[in-house]
Design a protein around this motif. Sequence first.
Motif, short mmCIF file in Angstrom:
data_model
loop_
_atom_site.label_atom_id
_atom_site.label_comp_id
_atom_site.label_asym_id
_atom_site.label_seq_id
_atom_site.Cartn_x
_atom_site.Cartn_y
_atom_site.Cartn_z
N GLY A 262 23.63 36.66 46.68
CA GLY A 262 23.02 37.96 46.95
C GLY A 262 24.08 39.02 47.09
N PRO A 263 23.68 40.27 47.37
CA PRO A 263 24.64 41.38 47.45
C PRO A 263 25.73 41.15 48.50
N TRP A 264 25.38 40.50 49.63
CA TRP A 264 26.35 40.35 50.70
C TRP A 264 27.38 39.27 50.41
N SER A 265 27.14 38.39 49.44
CA SER A 265 28.06 37.29 49.19
C SER A 265 28.89 37.49 47.92
N GLN A 266 28.89 38.69 47.36
CA GLN A 266 29.71 38.96 46.18
C GLN A 266 31.20 38.89 46.55
N GLU A 267 32.01 38.38 45.63
CA GLU A 267 33.45 38.29 45.86
C GLU A 267 34.21 38.57 44.58
N VAL A 268 35.37 39.19 44.74
CA VAL A 268 36.30 39.42 43.63
C VAL A 268 37.59 38.69 43.99
N ASP A 269 37.89 37.64 43.25
CA ASP A 269 39.06 36.81 43.53
C ASP A 269 40.20 37.23 42.61
N VAL A 270 41.29 37.72 43.20
CA VAL A 270 42.45 38.18 42.44
C VAL A 270 43.62 37.24 42.71
N SER A 271 44.20 36.68 41.66
CA SER A 271 45.36 35.79 41.78
C SER A 271 46.54 36.45 41.09
N LEU A 272 47.59 36.70 41.85
CA LEU A 272 48.79 37.35 41.32
C LEU A 272 49.96 36.37 41.33
N ASP A 273 50.87 36.56 40.39
CA ASP A 273 52.00 35.64 40.27
C ASP A 273 53.01 35.84 41.39
N ASP A 274 53.18 37.07 41.88
CA ASP A 274 54.28 37.39 42.78
C ASP A 274 53.91 37.41 44.26
N CYS A 275 52.62 37.43 44.60
CA CYS A 275 52.24 37.49 46.01
C CYS A 275 50.81 37.01 46.20
N PRO A 276 50.51 36.40 47.35
CA PRO A 276 49.14 35.96 47.62
C PRO A 276 48.26 37.16 47.97
N MET A 277 46.98 37.04 47.67
CA MET A 277 46.05 38.13 47.95
C MET A 277 44.73 37.54 48.39
N ASP A 278 44.15 38.11 49.46
CA ASP A 278 42.86 37.63 49.96
C ASP A 278 41.74 37.97 48.98
N THR A 279 40.65 37.24 49.12
CA THR A 279 39.47 37.52 48.30
C THR A 279 38.80 38.81 48.76
N TRP A 280 38.46 39.66 47.78
CA TRP A 280 37.86 40.95 48.09
C TRP A 280 36.34 40.82 48.19
N GLU A 281 35.76 41.54 49.15
CA GLU A 281 34.31 41.62 49.28
C GLU A 281 33.85 43.03 48.91
N VAL A 282 32.53 43.21 48.82
CA VAL A 282 31.96 44.43 48.24
C VAL A 282 31.13 45.17 49.29
N PHE A 283 31.28 46.48 49.36
CA PHE A 283 30.30 47.34 50.03
C PHE A 283 30.39 48.70 49.37
N GLY A 284 29.94 49.76 50.03
CA GLY A 284 29.87 51.08 49.40
C GLY A 284 28.48 51.39 48.91
N SER A 285 28.40 52.22 47.91
CA SER A 285 27.12 52.62 47.33
C SER A 285 27.16 52.37 45.83
N PRO A 286 25.99 52.38 45.15
CA PRO A 286 26.02 52.19 43.69
C PRO A 286 26.89 53.21 42.98
N GLU A 287 26.92 54.45 43.47
CA GLU A 287 27.74 55.48 42.84
C GLU A 287 29.21 55.34 43.20
N HIS A 288 29.50 54.82 44.39
CA HIS A 288 30.88 54.72 44.87
C HIS A 288 31.10 53.33 45.49
#
Length: 310
Positions: A262-288
């Motif tokens: 659902g909308p609350w469980s969306q995630e953007v997983d970014v894996s970088l070669d040079d540094c660890p990065m946490d998984t991003w979650e989503v909020f805001g508005s449809p326009e922003h």
Amino acid sequence: MRSEMQVSVQTQARVRDRFGAVLTASMSMLSVEVVIGAIALIVWEQTQESPGLPYNALGLLFLIFMAPFMAAAGAALGALLSVGVVMPLLVVAGWLGRRLSGREAWWWVPVLAGAGTAPSALAASALGEAGLLAGLGGWLAVTAALAVTALVARRLLLPDRPRLSGGAMFGRVALYGTLAVVTGGTLGCIGLYAGMGYEPPRLSMERVAGTWSDRKGGTLTLTADGKATATRVETFDLDDSFEPVVHECTGTGAWEYDPGAGPWSQEVDVSLDDCPMDTWEVFGSPEHPKLFVYIGDPDSWDLYILQRCD
């Protein structure tokens, strides 16, 4: 002499009884208004753009443990407000009514309540960041709460109405207050269930692709083919004292979008070669739309936010 003393003792007893009854009615009404106000605040918060904080069992246990102390503090504050605000308001309203119109009038209570709270509301609106409209709404809410409490307590002072004891008035306030709380809570739940509450915008691979900025010089570029490029994006660790330590991340890698259930469980997983990065979650508005990660303890409400540059 003895008769006069008996009359004096009886008069003092009646005054004490009347004082106790008014105090009981005022404190009971203030308690009901606090519960209704808490329900309204919770419903209002559910309509505002906000990331959903994760469930924390320790926080719930802490609230349960603190509940008796909070109730005791609330009772003390209710007594203080009753003696220091509600009762003087009734005395002044009665005096003005008799002085200016020859008899007491109920409408002096809300007039004086509004006049008394107006300077504080104006000061809060001028010094705070809420704005004039929010200040006006707060003033009306405080005026209504104070006026209703005083009018309920005033019922015990009317000579032409059947006399009620403090216990009888407490029973009435408890009954009608419970009905008001249940009605308010039910209406709030119906409104939230009907879609009045806030939900994050539903994204997709196409909508996530693009450049995101923290407005401080850090950018994260996600391309449609799954490649990621970070420039001075902040990442966070915890030191030995569990305080967040900030690092700037610059590098390339890959990304994936997980729509979740659902909308609350969306995630953007970014894996970088040079540094660890946490998984991003989503909020805001449809326009922003916005991406965020928690900084340190999620209960601290500290967020690191990226916004779409377009």
